[in-house]
Every structure is written in C-alpha cells, then in structure tokens.
Design a protein around this motif. Structure first.
Motif, short mmCIF file in Angstrom:
data_model
loop_
_atom_site.label_atom_id
_atom_site.label_comp_id
_atom_site.label_asym_id
_atom_site.label_seq_id
_atom_site.Cartn_x
_atom_site.Cartn_y
_atom_site.Cartn_z
N SER A 14 39.24 42.49 47.36
CA SER A 14 38.38 42.50 48.55
C SER A 14 38.46 43.85 49.27
O SER A 14 37.49 44.31 49.86
CB SER A 14 38.67 41.31 49.46
N GLU A 17 36.27 46.14 47.33
CA GLU A 17 34.90 45.77 47.70
C GLU A 17 34.49 46.43 49.01
O GLU A 17 33.40 46.99 49.16
CB GLU A 17 34.85 44.24 47.79
N GLU A 71 38.12 47.24 38.64
CA GLU A 71 37.26 47.20 39.83
C GLU A 71 37.27 48.53 40.58
O GLU A 71 36.25 49.01 41.06
CB GLU A 71 37.70 46.07 40.77
N LYS A 75 34.08 50.76 41.24
CA LYS A 75 33.67 51.11 42.60
C LYS A 75 33.65 52.64 42.77
O LYS A 75 32.78 53.18 43.44
CB LYS A 75 34.65 50.46 43.60
#
Ligand code: DAH
Length: 344
Positions: A14, A17, A71, A75
C-alpha cells in the motif's frame, strides 16, 4: 510469523501504491527490504522455528520480498514515465504558434530613384563617373568657365574650407575631371551621381545638402538634337510614354547655348493642375552644349569635339514622381515615411 509477513507485505504494497516519486519509492524499499528492515528481522528470527516451519516461512519471506520488489519496479517505471511525460509537456513547442515578423528594410526612395536613373543611362551606353565631395575651386568653378569673381558664382552659395577648397556645389566638376582623364580623346559618355552642398536655408524645397546627377557626352559631331533626343528618351522612361518635352533658353556658364527642360505634366497631361501650377509644364533639369572654353580647359580641341551636358536633382524628380511635398523627408528618415516606398 506468517501473519506478520503477510501484514508487512500488505503494508509495503500500500505504501508502494501511495508513493508518487522515485524518492518515496526508494524510502519504501529501504524501509521494507533493507538490512535493517522488518523482513530481514523476521528472517533473522527463523532460528527459533521448528525444522518443518523453517522452509515454509523462508519461502514465504522470499515470496513477500519478490512481490514487494516487483511492485516497486512496476511503480518505478510508472513514476519515471510520468516524469518524462511531464518534462516533454513542459518543454513542448507549439508549432502552430505564428512566427514573429522580422522587420524588413527597403531601399530609401532617393536611392531607388537614383538607381532608376542610373539604370536608364547605363542602358543607353553611359558609364558612371564619381568625384570628390570636398572639391577644388578650380574644378567646381574655374574649369567650368566660372573664373574668380564671376557673378554667376553667387547662384551657388558655397561652403568654403580654404580659399581654394570647398564642398562641391554641384556635380559638374566631375565633368571637368572626367574630360581631363580622357586626355583630349573622345568619346566621353558618363553620368555622375553624387552629393552636393550649398549654403541654403533648409525649407520644403531647399536643403544645404542634396544630390545631383550630371550627364556628359563629348565626341565628334555631337549636336543639340542629340541632347534633345536623349532628354526625350529619359523623360518618357522616367515619367511615362506620353510625355512631351520642351526646351527653354536659359543660361549656365559652362554651356552655350543653355536650356532648361520641362516635361508635359504627368498628372493633368498638360491642361493645368496643382502639380504643374496651372502651366501644363514641369521644370526638370538644366542642360546645354558644352562651352568651348570648358572643352579646351579640360584638354579637348573644341574645333574637333563638341558635347552636351545636363544636370538634374533626383530629390525633385522623386518628389514629383511620388507626390512628396517636403525635401526634408528624404533626410529625416522617419520610418513611417520610408516604409511607404516598400516596392519602389
Ligand atoms: N550644375 C548646374 C546646377 O547645379 C546644373 C547643370 C545645368 C548641369 C546645366 C549641367 C548643365 O551639366 O549643362 O545648377
């Protein structure tokens, strides 16, 4: 322990993110995957686990690491691309933007008229001769049949530098210089454009400095009819094919006989208007047959040779041609005036 790893994974993901800059991503990486990060810590505590648990937790820890790393990389790519796009957008060139106009100059109307006259005479086989603006009294006056104390010198009030040197009052001295250079041998066929100076008070039609174009032809058998034909051709080329000319008797010390040439008015065709002041005729220039004294003084045998000469003022011609009402416009160089002659 497994739960803790799952928790850390969710937390890290998160944060990935939420991160929007490379710096934030780097911080997440250090925080979760770094040597002092929580996952490393979990792995360090594996010693306490049973032999069965160890591979399972080890596998899970690796999976968590791999998932976070993946991830992070994804990103990072997104953030980098966004940065590039932002940069491109900021530096974009709008190719539809109209260009800035470059101010383009144009020829001065006086230069244009002088060049037009030059071209016309070059086309008739003349060449161009030039002489000094700071001139000797001898060439400006004496060699043109104007000895010292000649009353006609008063017609041209002069700027003297010394008793023998002055600013030339006309371009006629170039006649004398050109003939002298020919050493008594014809033919001579020149025009002499240039600046001249007179002690005049500046007003709408006078200037202490202006330009003239002189013409001189010397050869055997040159007659007044040659002068007339030449001036007629000039008048038609300069002011239109329907122009008539008329020669009026006049006086210049350097020509005999002397004339002044008028052209039929190009505005009203000769009926009378404001340009020709109701007379139908406009005075353009002075001319005549070269005085024998002038030929002799410059080394030509006046029994063998004859010649004609003329002198005109390009300012006056330009003023007539373009309806300019004040000679000072030529010298003030007001851009609003000059711009009107773009295609001249
Ligand atoms: N030099 C004369 C002047 O400035 C103009 C002129 C008249 C020149 C007659 C000539 C000529 O060559 O023949 O007033």
């Amino acid at each position: 322990m497994q739960e803790r790893l799952e928790e850390l994974k969710q937390e890290a993901l998160s944060k990935v993110e939420a991160a929007s800059t490379l710096k934030e991503l780097q911080d997440v990486k250090v925080a979760y995957l770094g040597k002092k990060g929580p996952i490393t810590e979990v792995l360090r505590g594996m010693g306490k686990l049973s032999a069965e648990e160890r591979p399972i937790v080890g596998q899970l820890a690796n999976d968590v690491r791999a998932a976070i790393t993946e991830e992070l990389e994804k990103k990072q790519e997104i953030v980098e691309r966004a940065a590039v796009e932002e940069k491109l957008a900021a530096e974009a060139i709008d190719v539809t933007l109209p260009g800035r106009a470059v101010n383009q100059g144009n020829r001065h109307p006086l230069t244009a008229v002088i060049e037009e006259i030059e071209d016309l005479f070059l086309g008739m086989g003349y060449s161009i001769a030039e002489g000094p603006e700071v001139e000797q009294d001898y060439y400006n006056f004496e060699a043109l049949n104007l000895p010292k104390n000649h009353p006609a010198r008063d017609m041209q009030d002069s700027f003297y530098i010394t008793e023998e040197i002055l600013l030339r009052t006309h371009t006629s001295p170039v006649q004398a210089r050109t003939m002298e250079a020919h050493e008594g041998k014809g033919p001579v066929k020149v025009i002499c454009p240039g600046r001249v100076y007179r002690r005049d008070t500046d007003d709408a039609t006078h200037s202490h400095q202006f330009t003239q174009i002189e013409g001189l032809v010397v050869d055997e058998n040159i007659r007044m009819s040659d002068l007339k034909g030449t001036l007629q051709t000039f008048a038609k080329k300069m002011f239109g094919e329907d122009r008539e000319i008329r020669l009026r008797p006049s006086f210049f010390p350097f020509t005999e006989p002397s004339v002044e040439m008028d052209i039929s008015c190009f505005k009203c065709g000769g009926h009378g208007c404001n340009v020709c002041k109701g007379t139908g005729w406009i005075e353009i220039l002075g001319a005549g047959m070269v005085h024998p004294n002038v030929l002799e003084m410059s080394g030509f045998d006046s029994k063998k040779y004859t010649g004609f000469a003329f002198g005109m003022g390009p300012e006056r011609i330009a003023m007539l041609k373009y309806g300019i009402d004040d000679i000072r416009h030529f010298y003030q160089n007001d851009i609003r005036f000059l711009k009107q002659f773009k295609r001249v």
